[in-house]
Design a protein around this motif. Sequence first.
Motif, PDB file in Angstrom:
ATOM      1  N   LYS A 210       1.191 -14.155  -7.089  1.00 16.53           N
ATOM      2  CA  LYS A 210       0.824 -13.750  -5.726  1.00 16.53           C
ATOM      3  C   LYS A 210       1.099 -12.265  -5.484  1.00 16.53           C
ATOM      4  O   LYS A 210       0.321 -11.584  -4.822  1.00 16.53           O
ATOM      5  N   ASN A 211       2.202 -11.775  -6.006  1.00 16.04           N
ATOM      6  CA  ASN A 211       2.554 -10.371  -5.793  1.00 16.04           C
ATOM      7  C   ASN A 211       1.508  -9.418  -6.367  1.00 16.04           C
ATOM      8  O   ASN A 211       1.337  -8.303  -5.871  1.00 16.04           O
ATOM      9  N   ASP A 212       0.824  -9.855  -7.420  1.00 20.01           N
ATOM     10  CA  ASP A 212      -0.200  -8.997  -8.027  1.00 20.01           C
ATOM     11  C   ASP A 212      -1.594  -9.250  -7.482  1.00 20.01           C
ATOM     12  O   ASP A 212      -2.526  -8.520  -7.805  1.00 20.01           O
ATOM     13  N   MET A 213      -1.728 -10.279  -6.666  1.00 22.89           N
ATOM     14  CA  MET A 213      -3.048 -10.686  -6.194  1.00 22.89           C
ATOM     15  C   MET A 213      -3.799  -9.583  -5.441  1.00 22.89           C
ATOM     16  O   MET A 213      -4.982  -9.338  -5.720  1.00 22.89           O
ATOM     17  N   PRO A 214      -3.171  -8.881  -4.489  1.00 19.84           N
ATOM     18  CA  PRO A 214      -3.931  -7.848  -3.759  1.00 19.84           C
ATOM     19  C   PRO A 214      -4.512  -6.775  -4.681  1.00 19.84           C
ATOM     20  O   PRO A 214      -5.688  -6.411  -4.558  1.00 19.84           O
ATOM     21  N   GLU A 215      -3.693  -6.281  -5.600  1.00 23.29           N
ATOM     22  CA  GLU A 215      -4.171  -5.238  -6.499  1.00 23.29           C
ATOM     23  C   GLU A 215      -5.191  -5.787  -7.486  1.00 23.29           C
ATOM     24  O   GLU A 215      -6.161  -5.106  -7.828  1.00 23.29           O
ATOM     25  N   ALA A 216      -4.996  -7.013  -7.943  1.00 24.95           N
ATOM     26  CA  ALA A 216      -5.945  -7.614  -8.883  1.00 24.95           C
ATOM     27  C   ALA A 216      -7.323  -7.755  -8.240  1.00 24.95           C
ATOM     28  O   ALA A 216      -8.349  -7.519  -8.884  1.00 24.95           O
ATOM     29  N   PHE A 217      -7.350  -8.146  -6.979  1.00 26.63           N
ATOM     30  CA  PHE A 217      -8.626  -8.217  -6.262  1.00 26.63           C
ATOM     31  C   PHE A 217      -9.249  -6.828  -6.135  1.00 26.63           C
ATOM     32  O   PHE A 217     -10.426  -6.625  -6.437  1.00 26.63           O
ATOM     33  N   GLU A 218      -8.455  -5.879  -5.677  1.00 27.67           N
ATOM     34  CA  GLU A 218      -8.978  -4.542  -5.384  1.00 27.67           C
ATOM     35  C   GLU A 218      -9.459  -3.823  -6.634  1.00 27.67           C
ATOM     36  O   GLU A 218     -10.474  -3.108  -6.599  1.00 27.67           O
ATOM     37  N   ASN A 219      -8.750  -3.997  -7.754  1.00 25.66           N
ATOM     38  CA  ASN A 219      -9.076  -3.258  -8.979  1.00 25.66           C
ATOM     39  C   ASN A 219      -9.762  -4.111 -10.039  1.00 25.66           C
ATOM     40  O   ASN A 219      -9.809  -3.732 -11.209  1.00 25.66           O
ATOM     41  N   ALA A 220     -10.294  -5.260  -9.630  1.00 25.26           N
ATOM     42  CA  ALA A 220     -11.021  -6.142 -10.555  1.00 25.26           C
ATOM     43  C   ALA A 220     -10.182  -6.492 -11.775  1.00 25.26           C
ATOM     44  O   ALA A 220     -10.660  -6.451 -12.903  1.00 25.26           O
ATOM     45  N   CYS A 221      -8.919  -6.771 -11.530  1.00 28.04           N
ATOM     46  CA  CYS A 221      -7.998  -7.219 -12.584  1.00 28.04           C
ATOM     47  C   CYS A 221      -7.844  -6.173 -13.700  1.00 28.04           C
ATOM     48  O   CYS A 221      -7.652  -6.521 -14.866  1.00 28.04           O
ATOM     49  N   ALA A 222      -7.922  -4.903 -13.340  1.00 29.43           N
ATOM     50  CA  ALA A 222      -7.881  -3.833 -14.344  1.00 29.43           C
ATOM     51  C   ALA A 222      -6.586  -3.820 -15.139  1.00 29.43           C
ATOM     52  O   ALA A 222      -6.576  -3.428 -16.305  1.00 29.43           O
TER      53      ALA A 222
END
Length: 271
Positions: A210-222
């Motif tokens: 969950k903690n990585d979810m916002p960035e994963a969405f925004e950066n296409a799991c980069a």
Amino acid sequence: MQDYKSICNLKSSSVEFTIHIKSTSNMKTIVALTVLVGLATTYAYSTEHDDLDIAAIVADKNELQKFIDCFTEKAPCTKLTQDFKSKLPEVVREACEKCNPTQKKKLKIFLDGLNENFPEEYNALKKQFDPTGKLFEALDAALSESSCELNMKCILLLPILMAVVAAETYSTENDNLDIEAVVRDLPTLISFLDCFNDKKPCDEVQADFKNDMPEAFENACAKCTAAQKHIFKRFLEECEKKAPEDLKALKKKYDPDSKHYAKLVAAISKS
């Protein structure tokens, strides 16, 4: 997950490379690479001419002759040649100790070119600035050593830079999650969704994702590893089939403007 901090230093007479790596409980690895130039050596000469194309000057005998004539006082100096001439006695006397790495490299190219194209003038220059014949020998050794040091720094720095690149991914602590077991059991799948959608408290594994979810969405799991992309792919696929309303809430929470989800799905589609 325990926090840790590691510091790796690579030092030389002129450069210190410092890597700071810090892992935090939100699965993010923060890497700072600091290149501190001139910590142990104080460079005294201006960098005004550090971008000078010395190879082009050496290749043009007419241009090279201007330097020779200035140094040997056979012709008036230009501002450029005078700048070099004014530093030359100290450079020879101190073996270019106050030169920065770029200046040492360019001086070596210049002297090698001078020796090759104008050997008589080169020897006259040596006698003018080094009548004992000892200083130029030390200068040549210092310039050669500088070239070797720069190459060695590149060799030593390569694995450190590779580590920095590797550190730009999320923690792999939960890469071994059995995602098939999660998506096969609907209550478990819903438990993850409820955590991600703030409907219930998260367990430790769920909190990491969950903690990585916002960035994963925004950066296409980069920053996702291959395993994390596969986990994310299977999770979203099964949510689409088994919990579409919860998935809709997930997308609204992490991609309210519908800008990122399509790119995310495309990025993890082949995982």
